[in-house]
Design a protein around this motif. Structure first.
Motif, PDB file in Angstrom:
ATOM      1  N   LEU A 251       6.877  -9.355  29.589  1.00 32.66           N
ATOM      2  CA  LEU A 251       8.112  -8.583  29.657  1.00 32.66           C
ATOM      3  C   LEU A 251       7.783  -7.138  30.009  1.00 32.66           C
ATOM      4  CD1 LEU A 251      11.167  -7.977  29.002  1.00 32.66           C
ATOM      5  CD2 LEU A 251      10.385  -7.507  26.662  1.00 32.66           C
ATOM      6  N   ILE A 252       8.527  -6.581  30.973  1.00 28.39           N
ATOM      7  CA  ILE A 252       8.446  -5.152  31.277  1.00 28.39           C
ATOM      8  C   ILE A 252       9.835  -4.564  31.069  1.00 28.39           C
ATOM      9  CG2 ILE A 252       7.821  -3.393  32.959  1.00 28.39           C
ATOM     10  CD1 ILE A 252       6.193  -5.500  34.442  1.00 28.39           C
ATOM     11  N   ARG A 253       9.959  -3.668  30.117  1.00 32.44           N
ATOM     12  CA  ARG A 253      11.236  -3.002  29.882  1.00 32.44           C
ATOM     13  C   ARG A 253      11.336  -1.766  30.767  1.00 32.44           C
ATOM     14  NH1 ARG A 253      11.704  -1.226  24.118  1.00 32.44           N
ATOM     15  NH2 ARG A 253       9.496  -0.757  24.385  1.00 32.44           N
ATOM     16  N   ILE A 254      12.528  -1.519  31.320  1.00 36.61           N
ATOM     17  CA  ILE A 254      12.730  -0.342  32.161  1.00 36.61           C
ATOM     18  C   ILE A 254      13.937   0.442  31.659  1.00 36.61           C
ATOM     19  CG2 ILE A 254      11.681  -1.383  34.201  1.00 36.61           C
ATOM     20  CD1 ILE A 254      14.544  -1.795  35.303  1.00 36.61           C
ATOM     21  N   SER A 255      13.916   1.757  31.915  1.00 34.51           N
ATOM     22  CA  SER A 255      15.014   2.617  31.491  1.00 34.51           C
ATOM     23  C   SER A 255      15.071   3.858  32.371  1.00 34.51           C
ATOM     24  CB  SER A 255      14.833   3.050  30.031  1.00 34.51           C
ATOM     25  OG  SER A 255      15.819   4.005  29.666  1.00 34.51           O
ATOM     26  N   ALA A 256      16.302   4.316  32.625  1.00 33.35           N
ATOM     27  CA  ALA A 256      16.494   5.610  33.273  1.00 33.35           C
ATOM     28  C   ALA A 256      17.185   6.575  32.325  1.00 33.35           C
ATOM     29  CB  ALA A 256      17.316   5.435  34.544  1.00 33.35           C
ATOM     30  N   ALA A 257      17.186   6.245  31.028  1.00 34.98           N
ATOM     31  CA  ALA A 257      17.890   7.061  30.040  1.00 34.98           C
ATOM     32  C   ALA A 257      16.993   7.627  28.952  1.00 34.98           C
ATOM     33  CB  ALA A 257      19.004   6.231  29.386  1.00 34.98           C
ATOM     34  N   ARG A 258      15.836   7.032  28.718  1.00 32.52           N
ATOM     35  CA  ARG A 258      15.027   7.467  27.574  1.00 32.52           C
ATOM     36  C   ARG A 258      13.578   7.025  27.744  1.00 32.52           C
ATOM     37  NH1 ARG A 258      14.894   2.811  23.868  1.00 32.52           N
ATOM     38  NH2 ARG A 258      16.216   1.162  24.730  1.00 32.52           N
ATOM     39  N   LYS A 259      12.726   7.663  26.964  1.00 31.55           N
ATOM     40  CA  LYS A 259      11.348   7.233  26.896  1.00 31.55           C
ATOM     41  C   LYS A 259      11.284   5.946  26.072  1.00 31.55           C
ATOM     42  CE  LYS A 259       6.740   8.599  25.312  1.00 31.55           C
ATOM     43  NZ  LYS A 259       5.907   9.675  24.700  1.00 31.55           N
ATOM     44  N   LEU A 260      10.529   4.983  26.546  1.00 37.79           N
ATOM     45  CA  LEU A 260      10.403   3.706  25.847  1.00 37.79           C
ATOM     46  C   LEU A 260       9.128   3.710  25.020  1.00 37.79           C
ATOM     47  CD1 LEU A 260      11.537   1.269  28.686  1.00 37.79           C
ATOM     48  CD2 LEU A 260      12.875   2.146  26.768  1.00 37.79           C
ATOM     49  N   GLU A 261       9.286   3.410  23.748  1.00 35.78           N
ATOM     50  CA  GLU A 261       8.164   3.429  22.816  1.00 35.78           C
ATOM     51  C   GLU A 261       7.605   2.019  22.632  1.00 35.78           C
ATOM     52  OE1 GLU A 261       7.183   6.253  21.760  1.00 35.78           O
ATOM     53  OE2 GLU A 261       8.906   7.601  21.932  1.00 35.78           O
ATOM     54  N   GLY A 262       6.465   1.941  21.958  1.00 34.29           N
ATOM     55  CA  GLY A 262       5.898   0.647  21.612  1.00 34.29           C
ATOM     56  C   GLY A 262       4.622   0.347  22.372  1.00 34.29           C
ATOM     57  N   VAL A 263       4.017  -0.796  22.041  1.00 37.14           N
ATOM     58  CA  VAL A 263       2.722  -1.159  22.618  1.00 37.14           C
ATOM     59  C   VAL A 263       2.871  -2.087  23.817  1.00 37.14           C
ATOM     60  CG1 VAL A 263       1.512  -0.880  20.431  1.00 37.14           C
ATOM     61  CG2 VAL A 263       2.488  -3.112  21.008  1.00 37.14           C
ATOM     62  N   GLY A 264       4.104  -2.444  24.161  1.00 36.74           N
ATOM     63  CA  GLY A 264       4.326  -3.344  25.290  1.00 36.74           C
ATOM     64  C   GLY A 264       4.245  -2.610  26.618  1.00 36.74           C
ATOM     65  N   TRP A 265       4.655  -3.314  27.672  1.00 37.47           N
ATOM     66  CA  TRP A 265       4.620  -2.777  29.035  1.00 37.47           C
ATOM     67  C   TRP A 265       5.999  -2.198  29.329  1.00 37.47           C
ATOM     68  CZ3 TRP A 265       2.461  -6.193  33.614  1.00 37.47           C
ATOM     69  CH2 TRP A 265       2.219  -5.379  34.735  1.00 37.47           C
ATOM     70  N   VAL A 267       8.344   0.835  31.885  1.00 32.82           N
ATOM     71  CA  VAL A 267       8.454   1.799  32.980  1.00 32.82           C
ATOM     72  C   VAL A 267       9.786   2.519  32.793  1.00 32.82           C
ATOM     73  CG1 VAL A 267       8.531   2.153  35.478  1.00 32.82           C
ATOM     74  CG2 VAL A 267       7.129   0.299  34.534  1.00 32.82           C
ATOM     75  N   PHE A 268       9.738   3.856  32.730  1.00 33.82           N
ATOM     76  CA  PHE A 268      10.977   4.598  32.506  1.00 33.82           C
ATOM     77  C   PHE A 268      10.964   5.889  33.319  1.00 33.82           C
ATOM     78  CE2 PHE A 268       7.961   5.674  29.154  1.00 33.82           C
ATOM     79  CZ  PHE A 268       7.958   7.063  29.167  1.00 33.82           C
ATOM     80  N   ALA A 269      12.163   6.438  33.532  1.00 37.21           N
ATOM     81  CA  ALA A 269      12.292   7.689  34.281  1.00 37.21           C
ATOM     82  C   ALA A 269      13.046   8.697  33.426  1.00 37.21           C
ATOM     83  CB  ALA A 269      13.017   7.457  35.591  1.00 37.21           C
ATOM     84  N   ARG A 270      12.491   9.897  33.330  1.00 41.30           N
ATOM     85  CA  ARG A 270      13.137  10.999  32.605  1.00 41.30           C
ATOM     86  C   ARG A 270      12.958  12.272  33.410  1.00 41.30           C
ATOM     87  NH1 ARG A 270      10.791  12.101  27.155  1.00 41.30           N
ATOM     88  NH2 ARG A 270      12.762  13.140  26.680  1.00 41.30           N
ATOM     89  N   LYS A 271      14.086  12.975  33.633  1.00 41.93           N
ATOM     90  CA  LYS A 271      14.076  14.266  34.334  1.00 41.93           C
ATOM     91  C   LYS A 271      13.376  14.176  35.684  1.00 41.93           C
ATOM     92  CE  LYS A 271      14.255  16.875  30.002  1.00 41.93           C
ATOM     93  NZ  LYS A 271      13.605  17.898  29.145  1.00 41.93           N
ATOM     94  N   GLY A 272      13.532  13.028  36.347  1.00 40.52           N
ATOM     95  CA  GLY A 272      12.989  12.875  37.692  1.00 40.52           C
ATOM     96  C   GLY A 272      11.565  12.376  37.768  1.00 40.52           C
ATOM     97  N   PHE A 273      10.955  12.058  36.634  1.00 39.16           N
ATOM     98  CA  PHE A 273       9.581  11.574  36.626  1.00 39.16           C
ATOM     99  C   PHE A 273       9.535  10.128  36.127  1.00 39.16           C
ATOM    100  CE2 PHE A 273       8.997  16.100  36.631  1.00 39.16           C
ATOM    101  CZ  PHE A 273       7.863  16.295  37.423  1.00 39.16           C
ATOM    102  N   LEU A 274       8.917   9.262  36.892  1.00 40.48           N
ATOM    103  CA  LEU A 274       8.694   7.875  36.492  1.00 40.48           C
ATOM    104  C   LEU A 274       7.368   7.776  35.756  1.00 40.48           C
ATOM    105  CD1 LEU A 274       9.144   4.693  38.680  1.00 40.48           C
ATOM    106  CD2 LEU A 274       6.962   5.119  37.553  1.00 40.48           C
ATOM    107  N   SER A 275       7.363   7.062  34.638  1.00 38.31           N
ATOM    108  CA  SER A 275       6.141   6.860  33.859  1.00 38.31           C
ATOM    109  C   SER A 275       5.958   5.384  33.545  1.00 38.31           C
ATOM    110  CB  SER A 275       6.194   7.648  32.546  1.00 38.31           C
ATOM    111  OG  SER A 275       6.296   9.037  32.776  1.00 38.31           O
TER     112      SER A 275
END
Length: 467
Positions: A251-265, A267-275
């Motif tokens: 499972l890969i969780r993605i978000s464009a609203a918040r930083k995703l926590e935890g030990v899983g995989w 991908v999220f975007a905050r303030k224009g930066f993908l991490s």
């Protein structure tokens, strides 16, 4: 073409003779079946007959003798708001009902794969908004790095009309809820849910039915990797259902609203930066702000989904970033069509519901907003939070005056036609403004489809700035 397997020598009925219906008939014939075709439109029947297909009147009471299956085009409702009478007749006759997506998945693999070093893969993308851009972006990245890739489904070619993939080939499918709800086979290697917001509620009997249609791609598809947007409760629920534990990297969780926590995989975007994070630490990042083809937070969510998908195929972050920069975006989706006198003109005709329009409004400031059309269930609720970005709204559509009632204190003008709306927006616009078509409504009150609406906007903009 992908010849349909499993119906050799069988008589298979095909209902609906648009692009997907005719491609289905052709693929059935190539696989050794006898397609018997029907459409309520005499013109469609005449075209099919001219191409050599056998017409079979499925409205007759005795139509079902010897029929092995009925294949239905996605635009035909099979359950809500009421079952199509031909589909109901097939049920009563005990004839299995399927669609071209189901045929594709049961027929995709071939014996030639035994000789491949890497079997072909299918990436299937669904969601309320962004699935076209996400699918196109995945295909673009793969093409840029030299991978054999084909784009099909709701975008590109029909699923049965594609070429048999070669060694290591990838097929990227955009799938609507209309397609996933009925397919009897759904077996993607990678499945993506971008997001979920109310849409097509009459077709699915409400939001629960709509979500259930999307969920089938995961629950019944059993993908090797599930990429799920978790910015809505439905996505959070589905992600929880798919994972066996916190560290399950299927499972890969993605978000464009918040930083995703935890030990899983994730991908999220905050303030224009993908991490990208794995096992609690960052392993990749991209600055999305300078990528012209992906403006706004909604496109950053699409970027997260596409990034995650190609990462599952082994591409490196820097390679993906380079490919992102050459992506030009899609027509009618946050498409910059002109700039004149410091005013930019953006065509987002694909924003056919309130949620997608809200995301377009959130991407810009000082907006001259062209909106309106055939309203969908759910109203304009999601738009309210973004109306602060709107300098003035210009309302089109046959029910423009009623649509304007939703705008409250936002300055607006009832224009009804695209010609008047664009002309007035151009007359009012000042340097730094954005004239944005993001209708928050369907197009069918005035246009055949959202593409025609977007083309009309472009034509009127071209005319207005030339005078």
């Amino acid at each position: 073409m992908i010849p349909v397997r499993g119906y050799e020598g069988a008589r298979v009925a095909v209902l609906g003779l648009g692009r997907s219906g005719l491609a289905t008939a052709k693929a059935l014939k190539a696989g050794g079946a006898e397609p018997l075709v029907w459409d309520d439109s005499p013109d469609a029947r005449a075209r099919a007959e001219a191409e050599g297909y056998t017409l079979h009147d499925l409205t007759r009471a005795d139509a079902w003798g010897g029929i092995t299956a009925l294949i239905v085009s996605p635009g035909i409702p099979h359950l809500y708001p009421t079952p199509n009478r031909i589909i109901a007749a097939a049920w009563n006759a005990g004839v299995p009902v399927d669609n071209d997506i189901g045929l594709f998945f049961r027929s995709f693999a071939s014996g030639e794969w035994d000789h491949y070093d890497s079997p072909p893969r299918v990436i299937a993308v669904t969601g309320s908004n962004g699935k076209s851009t996400t699918s196109a972006l995945i295909h673009h990245v793969l093409s840029e790095v030299g991978r054999d890739s084909q784009l099909a489904g709701n975008i590109g070619r029909g699923v049965l009309d594609i070429d048999p993939p070669g060694d290591g080939g990838v097929v990227v499918l955009e799938l609507s809820s209309y397609q996933t709800e009925l397919a009897r086979a759904l077996t993607p290697d990678v499945a993506i849910l971008t997001n979920l917001s109310p849409d097509h509620l009459d077709r699915h009997g409400g939001l629960g039915g709509y979500f259930a249609a999307k969920r089938r791609l995961f629950a019944e598809g059993g993908p090797d990797r599930a990429i799920i947007g978790v910015d809505e409760p439905e996505g959070q629920y589905l992600a929880n259902q798919m994972a066996e534990g916190q560290a399950d990297d299927r499972l890969i969780r993605i978000s464009a609203a918040r930083k995703l926590e935890g030990v899983g995989w994730s991908v999220f975007a905050r303030k224009g930066f993908l991490s990208e994070y794995r096992k609690g630490r960052q392993v990749g990042s991209i600055d999305l702000r300078a990528i012209a083809g992906l403006p706004g937070a909604h496109n950053h969510q699409n970027a997260c989904a596409a990034y995650a998908a190609v990462r599952t195929l082994g591409l490196a972050p820097k390679v993906i970033e380079k490919a992102f920069h050459s992506f030009q975006g899609l027509p009618h989706r946050s498409q910059l069509v002109a700039e004149s006198g410091g005013v930019r003109f953006v065509n987002d005709s694909k924003a056919t519901n309130a949620d997608s329009a809200a995301k377009a409004l959130a991407a810009f400031k000082n907006i001259r907003w062209i909106c309106g059309g055939l309203e969908k269930d759910g109203g304009l609720g999601p738009v309210a939070a973004q109306l602060g970005n709107v300098s003035k709204a210009y309302v089109i559509g046959r029910e423009a005056a009623n649509f304007a009632l939703h705008l409250g204190d936002t300055p607006h003008e009832v224009c009804e036609t695209m010609e008047k709306a664009v002309a007035q927006a151009v007359a009012d616009a000042q340097e730094g403004d954005i004239v944005l078509l993001a209708p928050a409504a369907a197009s069918f009150d005035q246009y055949d489809n959202f593409e025609k609406r977007g083309e009309d906007f472009i034509a009127e903009v071209t005319r207005a700035i030339a005078t």
